[in-house]
Design a protein around this motif. Structure first.
Motif, short mmCIF file in Angstrom:
data_model
loop_
_atom_site.label_atom_id
_atom_site.label_comp_id
_atom_site.label_asym_id
_atom_site.label_seq_id
_atom_site.Cartn_x
_atom_site.Cartn_y
_atom_site.Cartn_z
N ALA A 1 0.84 -1.21 0.00
CA ALA A 1 0.00 0.00 0.00
C ALA A 1 0.87 1.26 0.00
O ALA A 1 0.47 2.30 -0.52
CB ALA A 1 -0.94 0.00 1.22
N ALA A 2 2.07 1.16 0.58
CA ALA A 2 2.98 2.31 0.60
C ALA A 2 3.79 2.39 -0.69
O ALA A 2 4.72 3.20 -0.79
CB ALA A 2 3.92 2.20 1.82
N GLY A 3 3.48 1.53 -1.66
CA GLY A 3 4.11 1.63 -2.97
C GLY A 3 5.42 0.88 -3.10
O GLY A 3 6.16 1.08 -4.07
N ARG A 4 5.71 -0.01 -2.14
CA ARG A 4 6.97 -0.73 -2.18
C ARG A 4 6.79 -2.12 -2.75
O ARG A 4 5.80 -2.80 -2.45
CB ARG A 4 7.55 -0.88 -0.74
N PRO A 5 7.74 -2.59 -3.59
CA PRO A 5 7.71 -4.00 -3.98
C PRO A 5 7.92 -4.87 -2.73
O PRO A 5 8.61 -4.46 -1.79
CB PRO A 5 8.88 -4.15 -4.94
N VAL A 6 7.33 -6.07 -2.77
CA VAL A 6 7.36 -6.95 -1.60
C VAL A 6 7.88 -8.31 -2.01
O VAL A 6 7.52 -8.84 -3.06
CB VAL A 6 5.94 -7.09 -1.00
N TYR A 7 8.74 -8.88 -1.18
CA TYR A 7 9.18 -10.26 -1.37
C TYR A 7 9.15 -10.94 0.01
O TYR A 7 9.66 -10.40 0.99
CB TYR A 7 10.60 -10.31 -1.95
N ILE A 8 8.51 -12.12 0.08
CA ILE A 8 8.45 -12.84 1.36
C ILE A 8 9.35 -14.05 1.31
O ILE A 8 9.22 -14.90 0.41
CB ILE A 8 7.01 -13.28 1.70
N LEU A 9 10.26 -14.12 2.26
CA LEU A 9 11.06 -15.31 2.43
C LEU A 9 10.53 -16.04 3.66
O LEU A 9 10.73 -15.59 4.79
CB LEU A 9 12.53 -14.94 2.59
N GLY A 10 9.80 -17.14 3.41
CA GLY A 10 9.19 -17.87 4.53
C GLY A 10 10.14 -18.93 5.06
O GLY A 10 10.81 -19.62 4.27
N PHE A 11 10.22 -19.05 6.38
CA PHE A 11 11.05 -20.09 6.97
C PHE A 11 10.26 -21.40 6.99
O PHE A 11 9.14 -21.46 7.53
CB PHE A 11 11.49 -19.70 8.39
N GLU A 12 10.88 -22.41 6.36
CA GLU A 12 10.25 -23.73 6.29
C GLU A 12 9.87 -24.24 7.66
O GLU A 12 10.71 -24.22 8.58
CB GLU A 12 11.24 -24.72 5.67
N GLY A 13 8.66 -24.73 7.78
CA GLY A 13 8.22 -25.30 9.05
C GLY A 13 7.63 -24.25 9.99
O GLY A 13 7.07 -24.61 11.03
N PHE A 14 7.75 -22.97 9.65
CA PHE A 14 7.22 -21.91 10.51
C PHE A 14 6.22 -21.05 9.73
O PHE A 14 5.09 -20.85 10.15
CB PHE A 14 8.34 -21.05 11.08
N GLU B 1 3.38 -19.90 7.28
CA GLU B 1 2.18 -20.61 6.84
C GLU B 1 2.01 -20.39 5.35
O GLU B 1 1.82 -19.27 4.89
CB GLU B 1 0.96 -20.12 7.63
N PRO B 2 2.06 -21.49 4.56
CA PRO B 2 2.03 -21.36 3.10
C PRO B 2 0.84 -20.52 2.61
O PRO B 2 1.01 -19.68 1.72
CB PRO B 2 1.93 -22.81 2.63
N ASP B 3 -0.34 -20.70 3.21
CA ASP B 3 -1.51 -19.94 2.76
C ASP B 3 -1.33 -18.44 2.97
O ASP B 3 -1.90 -17.63 2.23
CB ASP B 3 -2.76 -20.39 3.52
N VAL B 4 -0.60 -18.09 4.01
CA VAL B 4 -0.44 -16.67 4.34
C VAL B 4 0.47 -15.96 3.33
O VAL B 4 0.23 -14.83 2.93
CB VAL B 4 0.11 -16.52 5.78
N ILE B 5 1.53 -16.66 2.91
CA ILE B 5 2.50 -16.01 2.04
C ILE B 5 2.24 -16.26 0.56
O ILE B 5 2.81 -15.58 -0.31
CB ILE B 5 3.95 -16.42 2.41
N ALA B 6 1.35 -17.20 0.25
CA ALA B 6 1.11 -17.60 -1.15
C ALA B 6 0.74 -16.44 -2.07
O ALA B 6 1.18 -16.42 -3.23
CB ALA B 6 0.03 -18.68 -1.20
N PRO B 7 -0.06 -15.44 -1.62
CA PRO B 7 -0.45 -14.38 -2.56
C PRO B 7 0.69 -13.47 -2.99
O PRO B 7 0.49 -12.62 -3.86
CB PRO B 7 -1.50 -13.57 -1.77
#
Lengths: 276, 276
Positions: A26-39, A41-47
């Motif tokens: 929303a603040a106009g920044r590109p976003v990249y999520i690096l999820g830690f395996e086992g911690f 939640e795939p559904d949360v970061i999937a979008p």
């Protein structure tokens, strides 16, 4: 000054990584999520643009963050401290472990402060989640319909003294006080388990409050106290009257849902500014 | 000086009331056990002159103690703080509750200190169980075959600082420390439950110690830290290396069985004298 690049979100569990992503976007920044395996939640970061990586694969983590143009990093969501055996560090991970050195065996504060320092040395700006989630951090005062009575107010003061004393020893962030008696104190087990225990240790009479505060010297950029609707539900199930948390230093994972749950269950929610 | 009369034992749970009775009997004193209903174990007190009385029946309790010629009293064995509703005080009980006043709602220390004071005002000498169980209280040093290594020694020092800080706030008597990290802190739930939790929160690497100390200002005549063979078993099940407890201020319910369990399970048992 270099132009602001992408916001890299180092994601543990829960919904907050997505909230940070939404706010940065929303603040106009590109976003990249690096999820830690086992911690994470795939559904949360999937979008969002994302990868799931082992916590020990530090070389891969740094490479991915750079490949996605991340200049700022946010560490958010719980990650249980792994065993060294399960960590399986890659070559860069082993170097970072060596740089972490003794702080690996220190309390949480020492370990997280060292991680933040090392990410800074690698050229990233480590931001606190609260810098993006400004609506999730509240100033002093009541949220919702209910207010603490005199006994609860006294219990909040006593609990704040207890948590401050614990925090100075790098132990937990919370305790439960009922009519002047400390029912339970949080260490590594987390708030939910402490609340369940407090419910079993209740004393004669009504009352009881959960007090959660920042530890003195706590690295806010890595480990901010968090309260969500489930915290409110669990506190109510333990028979408590309400929750006191630190104004300006607590993330409400879903403010509207927290207030709705508190109003429905008859609990107060109060943001306090304890004496230093 | 009035001749010493019978020793009246106000008995909560566990085996210790019988141990005190044996010791007083061996010292040539008549013994009478007043067991608290729902707490004292009938099999433990059955061999001795005894009655089972509700905790709230203070009038009956004082009358029975006097009828049996008790001049000295020992409070021994755990009694869970009852709810005021379940207490059902008799007339004398209501008067004593009024004398306890606000200390009913204070921490354990305040409540127990007030109880001891009131029993003194009623003309009884309240004795510490350790005055009778001298073999159950040990001086500084190791018991059994195993000794703490350097890490365990450091964890004992850190744990002692933590318990002292907690004790100053009238919270619990114990904590579990592993490699510098405080895994769990005891409040109302008791040592066994804290040990179980610590076993679930274990950190990378080996190690871990249970530290149990007297609280500063704790009323030793009513609430002395206690360690028994089950404590040793539970600590071993939680993966700990050993137990440190306060020299001169801890009751070992069965010293020989504690040492045998520790030697069998590979745990150290050490009585320490922490810095004031």
């Amino acid at each position: 000054m270099a132009p602001a690049g992408a916001v890299g979100i180092l994601a543990g569990g829960g919904i907050l990584p997505a909230r940070v992503a939404e706010a940065a976007h929303a603040a106009g920044r590109p976003v990249y999520i690096l999820g830690f395996e086992g911690f994470a939640e795939p559904d949360v970061i999937a979008p969002w643009p994302h990868d799931l990586v082992r916590l020990g694969a530090a070389g891969r983590i740094l490479a991915l963050l750079r490949a996605h143009g991340c200049t700022d990093l946010v560490l958010i969501g719980p990650v249980r401290r792994p065993s060294l055996r399960s960590l399986c560090p890659d070559a860069e991970g082993a170097r970072i472990l060596a740089r972490l050195g003794r702080s690996l065996f220190a309390g949480d504060d020492g370990l997280l402060a060292s991680l933040v320092r090392i990410l800074g040395e690698e050229g990233f700006q480590v931001r606190g989640a609260h810098e993006f989630l400004q609506q999730s951090v509240v100033g002093p005062g009541l949220l919702g319909r209910y207010a603490p009575d005199a006994q609860a107010t006294a219990d909040i003061s006593h609990g704040a003294r207890v948590v401050r004393a614990l925090g100075a020893l790098d132990i937990g962030q919370g305790c439960v006080v009922q009519n002047g008696v400390v029912l339970a104190v949080e260490a590594m087990e987390g708030t939910d388990q402490m609340l369940a225990r407090a419910g079993q240790c209740r004393q004669p009479g009504e009352g009881g409050v959960l007090v959660k505060l920042l530890k003195p010297g706590q690295e806010k950029r890595a480990d901010m106290p968090t309260i969500g609707p489930m915290t409110v539900e669990t506190a109510a199930a333990a028979g408590l009257r309400g929750i006191a948390f630190e104004a300006g230093h607590t993330l409400l994972t879903d403010r509207a849902a927290c207030v709705a749950a508190a109003d429905r269950l008859g609990l107060f929610l109060i943001a306090v500014t304890p004496d230093p």
